[in-house]
Design a protein around this motif. Structure first.
Motif, PDB file in Angstrom:
ATOM      1  N   GLY A  24       0.783  -1.223   0.000  1.00  0.00           N
ATOM      2  CA  GLY A  24       0.000   0.000   0.000  1.00  0.00           C
ATOM      3  C   GLY A  24       0.813   1.270   0.000  1.00  0.00           C
ATOM      4  O   GLY A  24       0.361   2.307  -0.518  1.00  0.00           O
ATOM      5  N   GLN A  25       2.023   1.236   0.590  1.00  0.00           N
ATOM      6  CA  GLN A  25       2.819   2.457   0.727  1.00  0.00           C
ATOM      7  C   GLN A  25       3.066   3.142  -0.608  1.00  0.00           C
ATOM      8  O   GLN A  25       2.848   4.350  -0.764  1.00  0.00           O
ATOM      9  N   GLY A  26       3.575   2.370  -1.572  1.00  0.00           N
ATOM     10  CA  GLY A  26       3.923   2.965  -2.861  1.00  0.00           C
ATOM     11  C   GLY A  26       2.724   3.532  -3.579  1.00  0.00           C
ATOM     12  O   GLY A  26       2.768   4.645  -4.131  1.00  0.00           O
ATOM     13  N   ASP A  27       1.622   2.771  -3.582  1.00  0.00           N
ATOM     14  CA  ASP A  27       0.409   3.236  -4.252  1.00  0.00           C
ATOM     15  C   ASP A  27      -0.132   4.502  -3.592  1.00  0.00           C
ATOM     16  O   ASP A  27      -0.563   5.434  -4.284  1.00  0.00           O
ATOM     17  N   LEU A  28      -0.089   4.543  -2.274  1.00  0.00           N
ATOM     18  CA  LEU A  28      -0.584   5.710  -1.541  1.00  0.00           C
ATOM     19  C   LEU A  28       0.272   6.934  -1.837  1.00  0.00           C
ATOM     20  O   LEU A  28      -0.250   8.030  -2.076  1.00  0.00           O
ATOM     21  N   PHE A  29       1.599   6.746  -1.842  1.00  0.00           N
ATOM     22  CA  PHE A  29       2.467   7.884  -2.144  1.00  0.00           C
ATOM     23  C   PHE A  29       2.228   8.408  -3.554  1.00  0.00           C
ATOM     24  O   PHE A  29       2.198   9.628  -3.789  1.00  0.00           O
ATOM     25  N   ARG A  30       2.069   7.507  -4.519  1.00  0.00           N
ATOM     26  CA  ARG A  30       1.827   7.950  -5.899  1.00  0.00           C
ATOM     27  C   ARG A  30       0.542   8.767  -6.001  1.00  0.00           C
ATOM     28  O   ARG A  30       0.452   9.697  -6.816  1.00  0.00           O
ATOM     29  N   ALA A  31      -0.446   8.431  -5.169  1.00  0.00           N
ATOM     30  CA  ALA A  31      -1.689   9.202  -5.176  1.00  0.00           C
ATOM     31  C   ALA A  31      -1.433  10.650  -4.763  1.00  0.00           C
ATOM     32  O   ALA A  31      -1.999  11.588  -5.339  1.00  0.00           O
ATOM     33  N   TYR A  32      -0.579  10.840  -3.763  1.00  0.00           N
ATOM     34  CA  TYR A  32      -0.208  12.192  -3.349  1.00  0.00           C
ATOM     35  C   TYR A  32       0.692  12.848  -4.396  1.00  0.00           C
ATOM     36  O   TYR A  32       0.496  14.016  -4.762  1.00  0.00           O
ATOM     37  N   GLU A  33       1.692  12.109  -4.852  1.00  0.00           N
ATOM     38  CA  GLU A  33       2.687  12.666  -5.765  1.00  0.00           C
ATOM     39  C   GLU A  33       2.037  13.221  -7.023  1.00  0.00           C
ATOM     40  O   GLU A  33       2.352  14.344  -7.466  1.00  0.00           O
ATOM     41  N   SER A  34       1.141  12.454  -7.629  1.00  0.00           N
ATOM     42  CA  SER A  34       0.516  12.890  -8.876  1.00  0.00           C
ATOM     43  C   SER A  34      -0.362  14.121  -8.665  1.00  0.00           C
ATOM     44  O   SER A  34      -0.387  15.038  -9.492  1.00  0.00           O
ATOM     45  N   ARG A  35      -1.076  14.150  -7.550  1.00  0.00           N
ATOM     46  CA  ARG A  35      -1.970  15.280  -7.291  1.00  0.00           C
ATOM     47  C   ARG A  35      -1.187  16.544  -6.946  1.00  0.00           C
ATOM     48  O   ARG A  35      -1.572  17.650  -7.353  1.00  0.00           O
ATOM     49  N   LEU A  36      -0.114  16.416  -6.178  1.00  0.00           N
ATOM     50  CA  LEU A  36       0.711  17.586  -5.875  1.00  0.00           C
ATOM     51  C   LEU A  36       1.417  18.092  -7.123  1.00  0.00           C
ATOM     52  O   LEU A  36       1.541  19.305  -7.336  1.00  0.00           O
ATOM     53  N   ALA A  37       1.866  17.157  -7.971  1.00  0.00           N
ATOM     54  CA  ALA A  37       2.527  17.552  -9.212  1.00  0.00           C
ATOM     55  C   ALA A  37       1.594  18.345 -10.113  1.00  0.00           C
ATOM     56  O   ALA A  37       2.025  19.268 -10.821  1.00  0.00           O
ATOM     57  N   ALA A  38       0.319  18.010 -10.087  1.00  0.00           N
ATOM     58  CA  ALA A  38      -0.658  18.737 -10.898  1.00  0.00           C
ATOM     59  C   ALA A  38      -0.731  20.202 -10.493  1.00  0.00           C
ATOM     60  O   ALA A  38      -1.099  21.065 -11.305  1.00  0.00           O
ATOM     61  N   GLY A  39      -0.370  20.488  -9.246  1.00  0.00           N
ATOM     62  CA  GLY A  39      -0.343  21.861  -8.765  1.00  0.00           C
ATOM     63  C   GLY A  39       1.035  22.477  -8.804  1.00  0.00           C
ATOM     64  O   GLY A  39       1.264  23.542  -8.235  1.00  0.00           O
ATOM     65  N   GLY A  40       1.984  21.773  -9.459  1.00  0.00           N
ATOM     66  CA  GLY A  40       3.335  22.304  -9.603  1.00  0.00           C
ATOM     67  C   GLY A  40       4.232  22.072  -8.405  1.00  0.00           C
ATOM     68  O   GLY A  40       5.262  22.745  -8.252  1.00  0.00           O
TER      69      GLY A  40
END
Length: 364
Positions: free
Chosen positions: A75-91
Protein backbone atom coordinates in the motif's frame (compact mmCIF):
# COMPACT_ATOMS: atom_id res chain seq x y z
CA UNK A 1 8.18 28.22 9.75
CA UNK A 2 6.55 24.95 8.81
CA UNK A 3 2.96 23.73 8.56
CA UNK A 4 2.40 20.04 9.38
CA UNK A 5 -0.80 18.48 8.02
CA UNK A 6 -2.04 15.04 9.10
CA UNK A 7 -4.63 13.17 7.01
CA UNK A 8 -6.57 10.57 8.96
CA UNK A 9 -7.65 7.26 7.47
CA UNK A 10 -11.23 8.55 7.23
CA UNK A 11 -9.99 11.37 4.99
CA UNK A 12 -7.71 9.23 2.82
CA UNK A 13 -9.90 6.18 2.22
CA UNK A 14 -13.46 4.89 2.38
CA UNK A 15 -14.40 1.99 4.63
CA UNK A 16 -13.58 -0.52 1.88
CA UNK A 17 -10.05 0.86 1.43
CA UNK A 18 -10.72 2.68 -1.84
CA UNK A 19 -9.13 6.12 -2.07
CA UNK A 20 -11.39 9.11 -1.60
CA UNK A 21 -10.19 10.74 -4.79
CA UNK A 22 -12.29 13.91 -4.49
CA UNK A 23 -11.04 14.58 -0.97
CA UNK A 24 -7.40 13.93 -1.89
CA UNK A 25 -7.82 16.19 -4.94
CA UNK A 26 -9.05 19.01 -2.69
CA UNK A 27 -6.47 18.58 0.06
CA UNK A 28 -3.53 18.29 -2.36
CA UNK A 29 -4.74 21.34 -4.31
CA UNK A 30 -4.81 23.33 -1.07
CA UNK A 31 -1.34 22.05 -0.09
CA UNK A 32 0.05 22.97 -3.52
CA UNK A 33 -1.44 26.44 -3.30
CA UNK A 34 0.13 26.92 0.12
CA UNK A 35 3.50 25.60 -1.07
CA UNK A 36 3.45 27.75 -4.20
CA UNK A 37 2.71 30.72 -1.97
CA UNK A 38 5.88 30.10 0.03
CA UNK A 39 4.56 27.90 2.87
CA UNK A 40 6.77 25.01 3.99
CA UNK A 41 4.35 22.07 4.22
CA UNK A 42 4.80 18.55 5.57
CA UNK A 43 2.12 15.89 5.02
CA UNK A 44 1.69 12.96 7.43
CA UNK A 45 -0.65 10.26 6.18
CA UNK A 46 -2.38 7.11 7.35
CA UNK A 47 -3.88 4.36 5.21
CA UNK A 48 -1.02 2.23 3.82
CA UNK A 49 -2.24 -1.05 5.36
CA UNK A 50 -5.86 -0.37 4.36
CA UNK A 51 -4.74 0.50 0.84
CA UNK A 52 -2.70 -2.70 0.59
CA UNK A 53 -5.68 -4.75 1.76
CA UNK A 54 -7.81 -3.14 -0.96
CA UNK A 55 -5.25 -3.78 -3.69
CA UNK A 56 -4.99 -7.42 -2.60
CA UNK A 57 -8.78 -7.66 -2.34
CA UNK A 58 -8.55 -9.23 1.12
CA UNK A 59 -11.81 -10.00 2.86
CA UNK A 60 -10.71 -8.72 6.26
CA UNK A 61 -7.83 -7.22 8.15
CA UNK A 62 -5.01 -9.77 8.66
CA UNK A 63 -4.02 -10.59 12.23
CA UNK A 64 -0.42 -11.71 11.72
CA UNK A 65 2.34 -9.10 11.93
CA UNK A 66 3.97 -10.40 8.74
CA UNK A 67 0.72 -10.08 6.80
CA UNK A 68 0.08 -6.57 8.10
CA UNK A 69 3.61 -5.51 7.19
CA UNK A 70 3.25 -7.05 3.74
CA UNK A 71 -0.01 -5.13 3.21
CA UNK A 72 1.79 -1.95 4.21
CA UNK A 73 4.62 -2.64 1.77
CA UNK A 74 2.10 -2.98 -1.06
CA UNK A 75 0.00 0.00 0.00
CA UNK A 76 2.82 2.46 0.73
CA UNK A 77 3.92 2.96 -2.86
CA UNK A 78 0.41 3.24 -4.25
CA UNK A 79 -0.58 5.71 -1.54
CA UNK A 80 2.47 7.88 -2.14
CA UNK A 81 1.83 7.95 -5.90
CA UNK A 82 -1.69 9.20 -5.18
CA UNK A 83 -0.21 12.19 -3.35
CA UNK A 84 2.69 12.67 -5.76
CA UNK A 85 0.52 12.89 -8.88
CA UNK A 86 -1.97 15.28 -7.29
CA UNK A 87 0.71 17.59 -5.88
CA UNK A 88 2.53 17.55 -9.21
CA UNK A 89 -0.66 18.74 -10.90
CA UNK A 90 -0.34 21.86 -8.77
CA UNK A 91 3.33 22.30 -9.60
CA UNK A 92 4.63 20.84 -6.33
CA UNK A 93 7.20 18.08 -5.95
CA UNK A 94 6.79 15.41 -3.24
CA UNK A 95 9.18 13.05 -1.43
CA UNK A 96 8.31 9.87 0.44
CA UNK A 97 9.70 9.61 4.00
CA UNK A 98 9.13 6.51 6.15
CA UNK A 99 9.91 6.77 9.87
CA UNK A 100 9.98 4.63 12.98
CA UNK A 101 9.67 5.82 16.57
CA UNK A 102 13.42 5.66 17.16
CA UNK A 103 13.91 8.06 14.23
CA UNK A 104 12.20 10.87 16.13
CA UNK A 105 12.96 9.92 19.75
CA UNK A 106 16.68 9.07 19.82
CA UNK A 107 18.88 12.13 19.40
CA UNK A 108 21.40 10.53 17.04
CA UNK A 109 18.52 9.61 14.74
CA UNK A 110 16.22 12.60 14.99
CA UNK A 111 18.97 15.08 14.13
CA UNK A 112 19.43 13.26 10.82
CA UNK A 113 15.66 13.17 10.24
CA UNK A 114 15.33 16.86 11.00
CA UNK A 115 18.21 17.78 8.71
CA UNK A 116 16.76 15.72 5.86
CA UNK A 117 13.29 17.21 6.27
CA UNK A 118 14.71 20.73 6.50
CA UNK A 119 16.68 20.17 3.28
CA UNK A 120 13.57 18.94 1.45
CA UNK A 121 11.61 21.95 2.69
CA UNK A 122 14.41 24.31 1.64
CA UNK A 123 14.11 22.77 -1.84
CA UNK A 124 10.35 23.47 -1.78
CA UNK A 125 9.58 19.76 -1.73
CA UNK A 126 6.61 18.47 0.31
CA UNK A 127 7.64 15.46 2.45
CA UNK A 128 4.88 12.83 2.59
CA UNK A 129 5.54 10.98 5.85
CA UNK A 130 4.18 7.64 7.02
CA UNK A 131 5.23 5.17 9.66
CA UNK A 132 7.51 2.46 8.32
CA UNK A 133 5.00 -0.29 9.08
CA UNK A 134 7.02 -2.83 7.10
CA UNK A 135 9.74 -2.88 9.77
CA UNK A 136 8.08 -1.44 12.89
CA UNK A 137 7.22 -3.78 15.77
CA UNK A 138 5.02 -3.26 18.81
CA UNK A 139 8.06 -2.07 20.76
CA UNK A 140 9.00 0.68 18.30
CA UNK A 141 5.66 1.80 16.91
CA UNK A 142 3.97 5.17 17.34
CA UNK A 143 0.66 3.42 17.92
CA UNK A 144 -1.09 5.94 15.66
CA UNK A 145 0.11 8.30 12.95
CA UNK A 146 -1.60 11.16 14.76
CA UNK A 147 1.16 10.84 17.35
CA UNK A 148 3.78 10.68 14.60
CA UNK A 149 2.42 13.97 13.24
CA UNK A 150 2.68 15.63 16.66
CA UNK A 151 6.27 14.46 17.13
CA UNK A 152 7.24 15.66 13.64
CA UNK A 153 5.61 19.05 14.31
CA UNK A 154 7.58 19.39 17.55
CA UNK A 155 10.78 18.19 15.89
CA UNK A 156 10.51 20.89 13.22
CA UNK A 157 9.21 23.56 15.64
CA UNK A 158 6.26 23.95 13.31
CA UNK A 159 4.07 27.03 13.40
CA UNK A 160 0.93 24.88 13.30
CA UNK A 161 -0.26 21.26 13.25
CA UNK A 162 -3.51 20.65 11.36
CA UNK A 163 -5.24 17.31 12.01
CA UNK A 164 -7.75 16.57 9.25
CA UNK A 165 -10.59 14.20 10.07
CA UNK A 166 -14.18 13.61 8.93
CA UNK A 167 -15.78 15.70 11.70
CA UNK A 168 -15.77 19.45 12.29
CA UNK A 169 -13.70 19.28 15.48
CA UNK A 170 -14.20 18.49 19.17
CA UNK A 171 -17.81 18.57 20.37
CA UNK A 172 -19.37 18.75 23.82
CA UNK A 173 -21.37 15.60 22.96
CA UNK A 174 -21.81 13.20 20.07
CA UNK A 175 -23.31 15.34 17.26
CA UNK A 176 -24.72 12.20 15.64
CA UNK A 177 -27.00 11.47 18.58
CA UNK A 178 -27.18 14.69 20.62
CA UNK A 179 -28.93 17.69 19.02
CA UNK A 180 -27.53 19.92 21.77
CA UNK A 181 -23.91 19.06 20.91
CA UNK A 182 -21.78 22.15 20.35
CA UNK A 183 -18.42 22.58 18.67
CA UNK A 184 -15.64 23.59 21.07
CA UNK A 185 -13.88 26.38 19.14
CA UNK A 186 -10.74 26.57 21.26
CA UNK A 187 -8.94 24.85 24.11
CA UNK A 188 -6.39 27.05 25.86
CA UNK A 189 -5.59 24.77 28.79
CA UNK A 190 -5.26 21.11 27.81
CA UNK A 191 -5.78 20.08 31.43
CA UNK A 192 -9.49 20.75 30.83
CA UNK A 193 -9.43 17.55 28.81
CA UNK A 194 -9.11 15.64 32.08
CA UNK A 195 -12.77 16.49 32.71
CA UNK A 196 -13.90 15.11 29.34
CA UNK A 197 -14.45 11.41 28.76
CA UNK A 198 -12.37 10.34 25.76
CA UNK A 199 -12.66 6.56 26.08
CA UNK A 200 -14.07 4.06 23.63
CA UNK A 201 -17.59 5.18 24.43
CA UNK A 202 -16.66 8.85 24.10
CA UNK A 203 -18.99 11.19 22.28
CA UNK A 204 -16.26 13.51 21.07
CA UNK A 205 -16.44 12.36 17.49
CA UNK A 206 -15.79 9.54 15.08
CA UNK A 207 -12.78 7.87 13.50
CA UNK A 208 -10.15 8.05 16.21
CA UNK A 209 -10.95 11.40 17.81
CA UNK A 210 -9.23 10.21 21.00
CA UNK A 211 -5.87 9.94 19.28
CA UNK A 212 -6.34 13.29 17.53
CA UNK A 213 -7.06 15.03 20.82
CA UNK A 214 -4.02 13.35 22.36
CA UNK A 215 -1.92 14.38 19.36
CA UNK A 216 -3.10 17.98 19.62
CA UNK A 217 -2.30 17.90 23.32
CA UNK A 218 1.23 16.62 22.67
CA UNK A 219 1.80 19.36 20.09
CA UNK A 220 0.30 22.07 22.29
CA UNK A 221 2.34 21.11 25.35
CA UNK A 222 5.53 21.04 23.25
CA UNK A 223 4.89 24.59 22.03
CA UNK A 224 3.09 23.97 18.72
CA UNK A 225 -0.52 25.15 18.29
CA UNK A 226 -2.88 22.63 16.69
CA UNK A 227 -6.24 22.55 14.92
CA UNK A 228 -8.60 19.60 14.52
CA UNK A 229 -10.91 20.24 11.57
CA UNK A 230 -12.84 18.64 8.71
CA UNK A 231 -10.64 17.51 5.84
CA UNK A 232 -13.55 16.34 3.72
CA UNK A 233 -15.17 19.74 3.37
CA UNK A 234 -14.19 22.64 1.15
CA UNK A 235 -11.25 24.79 2.10
CA UNK A 236 -10.98 24.02 5.82
CA UNK A 237 -7.25 23.28 5.57
CA UNK A 238 -6.48 26.59 3.89
CA UNK A 239 -8.69 28.39 6.41
CA UNK A 240 -6.97 26.72 9.35
CA UNK A 241 -3.54 27.54 7.93
CA UNK A 242 -4.60 31.19 7.62
CA UNK A 243 -5.81 31.33 11.22
CA UNK A 244 -9.50 31.16 10.37
CA UNK A 245 -12.24 30.12 12.78
CA UNK A 246 -12.59 26.48 11.74
CA UNK A 247 -12.51 23.34 13.85
CA UNK A 248 -11.09 23.26 17.37
CA UNK A 249 -7.87 25.17 18.01
CA UNK A 250 -5.42 24.18 20.76
CA UNK A 251 -3.26 27.04 22.04
CA UNK A 252 0.47 26.38 22.34
CA UNK A 253 1.97 26.15 25.80
CA UNK A 254 4.77 28.67 26.36
CA UNK A 255 6.42 27.44 29.57
CA UNK A 256 7.16 24.25 31.53
CA UNK A 257 7.25 22.28 28.28
CA UNK A 258 8.29 18.64 28.13
CA UNK A 259 10.26 17.08 25.26
CA UNK A 260 7.90 15.62 22.61
CA UNK A 261 9.06 12.05 23.25
CA UNK A 262 8.16 12.32 26.93
CA UNK A 263 4.78 13.79 26.02
CA UNK A 264 4.17 10.82 23.71
CA UNK A 265 5.17 8.49 26.55
CA UNK A 266 2.95 10.36 29.01
CA UNK A 267 -0.22 10.59 26.95
CA UNK A 268 -0.06 8.15 24.04
CA UNK A 269 1.93 5.05 24.99
CA UNK A 270 -0.13 2.37 26.70
CA UNK A 271 1.28 0.79 29.88
CA UNK A 272 1.62 -2.99 30.20
CA UNK A 273 2.29 -3.28 33.93
CA UNK A 274 3.75 -1.58 36.99
CA UNK A 275 7.18 -1.36 38.58
CA UNK A 276 6.96 -0.82 42.34
CA UNK A 277 9.61 1.28 44.11
CA UNK A 278 10.52 2.14 47.70
CA UNK A 279 10.17 5.60 49.24
CA UNK A 280 13.81 6.51 48.66
CA UNK A 281 13.65 5.74 44.96
CA UNK A 282 10.40 7.70 44.68
CA UNK A 283 12.08 10.78 46.17
CA UNK A 284 15.05 10.47 43.80
CA UNK A 285 12.81 10.11 40.76
CA UNK A 286 10.62 13.00 41.82
CA UNK A 287 13.27 15.47 42.97
CA UNK A 288 16.57 14.53 41.32
CA UNK A 289 15.59 13.34 37.86
CA UNK A 290 17.57 10.13 38.38
CA UNK A 291 17.28 6.85 36.53
CA UNK A 292 15.58 4.00 38.36
CA UNK A 293 18.02 1.35 39.58
CA UNK A 294 17.18 -2.16 40.74
CA UNK A 295 18.21 -1.35 44.31
CA UNK A 296 15.19 0.94 44.61
CA UNK A 297 12.72 -1.52 43.11
CA UNK A 298 10.50 -3.64 45.36
CA UNK A 299 8.60 -5.69 42.78
CA UNK A 300 6.50 -5.80 39.61
CA UNK A 301 2.82 -6.14 38.82
CA UNK A 302 1.42 -7.45 35.56
CA UNK A 303 3.28 -9.11 32.71
CA UNK A 304 5.52 -7.03 30.47
CA UNK A 305 8.59 -7.33 28.30
CA UNK A 306 11.73 -5.23 27.99
CA UNK A 307 10.79 -2.20 25.89
CA UNK A 308 7.22 -1.99 27.18
CA UNK A 309 5.86 1.09 28.90
CA UNK A 310 5.11 0.63 32.61
CA UNK A 311 3.67 2.65 35.43
CA UNK A 312 6.09 3.45 38.24
CA UNK A 313 4.43 3.53 41.66
CA UNK A 314 5.56 3.75 45.25
CA UNK A 315 4.40 0.67 47.13
CA UNK A 316 1.31 1.50 49.15
CA UNK A 317 0.53 4.68 47.15
CA UNK A 318 -2.43 4.30 44.77
CA UNK A 319 -1.60 7.04 42.26
CA UNK A 320 1.35 6.24 39.96
CA UNK A 321 4.42 8.40 40.30
CA UNK A 322 5.30 8.27 36.61
CA UNK A 323 5.60 6.20 33.47
CA UNK A 324 8.67 4.83 31.74
CA UNK A 325 10.08 2.29 29.29
CA UNK A 326 11.34 -0.74 31.18
CA UNK A 327 14.72 -2.20 30.24
CA UNK A 328 13.72 -5.48 31.92
CA UNK A 329 10.84 -7.94 31.64
CA UNK A 330 8.49 -8.28 34.60
CA UNK A 331 10.19 -11.55 35.56
CA UNK A 332 13.65 -9.99 35.54
CA UNK A 333 12.40 -6.98 37.50
CA UNK A 334 11.14 -9.34 40.21
CA UNK A 335 14.44 -11.28 40.25
CA UNK A 336 16.64 -8.18 40.46
CA UNK A 337 14.47 -6.09 42.82
CA UNK A 338 16.43 -4.63 45.73
CA UNK A 339 19.84 -5.72 44.43
CA UNK A 340 22.79 -3.40 43.90
CA UNK A 341 24.67 -2.89 40.63
CA UNK A 342 27.38 -5.42 41.54
CA UNK A 343 24.80 -8.21 41.72
CA UNK A 344 23.41 -7.24 38.32
CA UNK A 345 26.85 -7.20 36.71
CA UNK A 346 27.51 -10.70 38.07
CA UNK A 347 24.17 -12.36 37.34
CA UNK A 348 22.90 -10.23 34.43
CA UNK A 349 26.10 -9.18 32.64
CA UNK A 350 24.36 -8.18 29.41
CA UNK A 351 21.56 -6.21 31.05
CA UNK A 352 21.62 -2.40 31.37
CA UNK A 353 22.35 -0.90 34.77
CA UNK A 354 19.07 1.03 34.84
CA UNK A 355 15.67 -0.59 35.12
CA UNK A 356 14.28 2.62 33.61
CA UNK A 357 16.59 5.27 32.17
CA UNK A 358 15.79 8.86 33.08
CA UNK A 359 15.53 9.79 29.38
CA UNK A 360 12.71 7.26 29.09
CA UNK A 361 10.81 8.27 32.20
CA UNK A 362 8.23 11.01 32.75
CA UNK A 363 6.64 12.17 36.00
CA UNK A 364 2.85 12.32 36.06
Amino acid sequence: MTLVVKLGSSVVAADDGSLRADVLDSVCAQVSALAQGGERVVLVTSGAIARGMRLLDLGGRPRGMDALQACSAIGQGDLFRAYESRLAAGGTRAAQVLLTLSDVSERSHYLNVRNTLERLLDWRVVPVINENDTTATDEVTFGDNDFLAALVAALLKARLLVLLTNTDGVFTADPRTSPEAELVPSIEDTQVLETIQIGKSSALGRGGMESKITSARIASESGVPAVICNGTRGEDLAAAAAGGAVGTRFTAKTEDRLPPYKLWLKYAKQSSGTVLVDAGAAVRLRESGSSLLAVGVTGAEGSFQAGDAVWVAERGIERPLGKGISEYSSGDVARTAGHKSGYLREHFPDAPEEVIHRDRFVLL
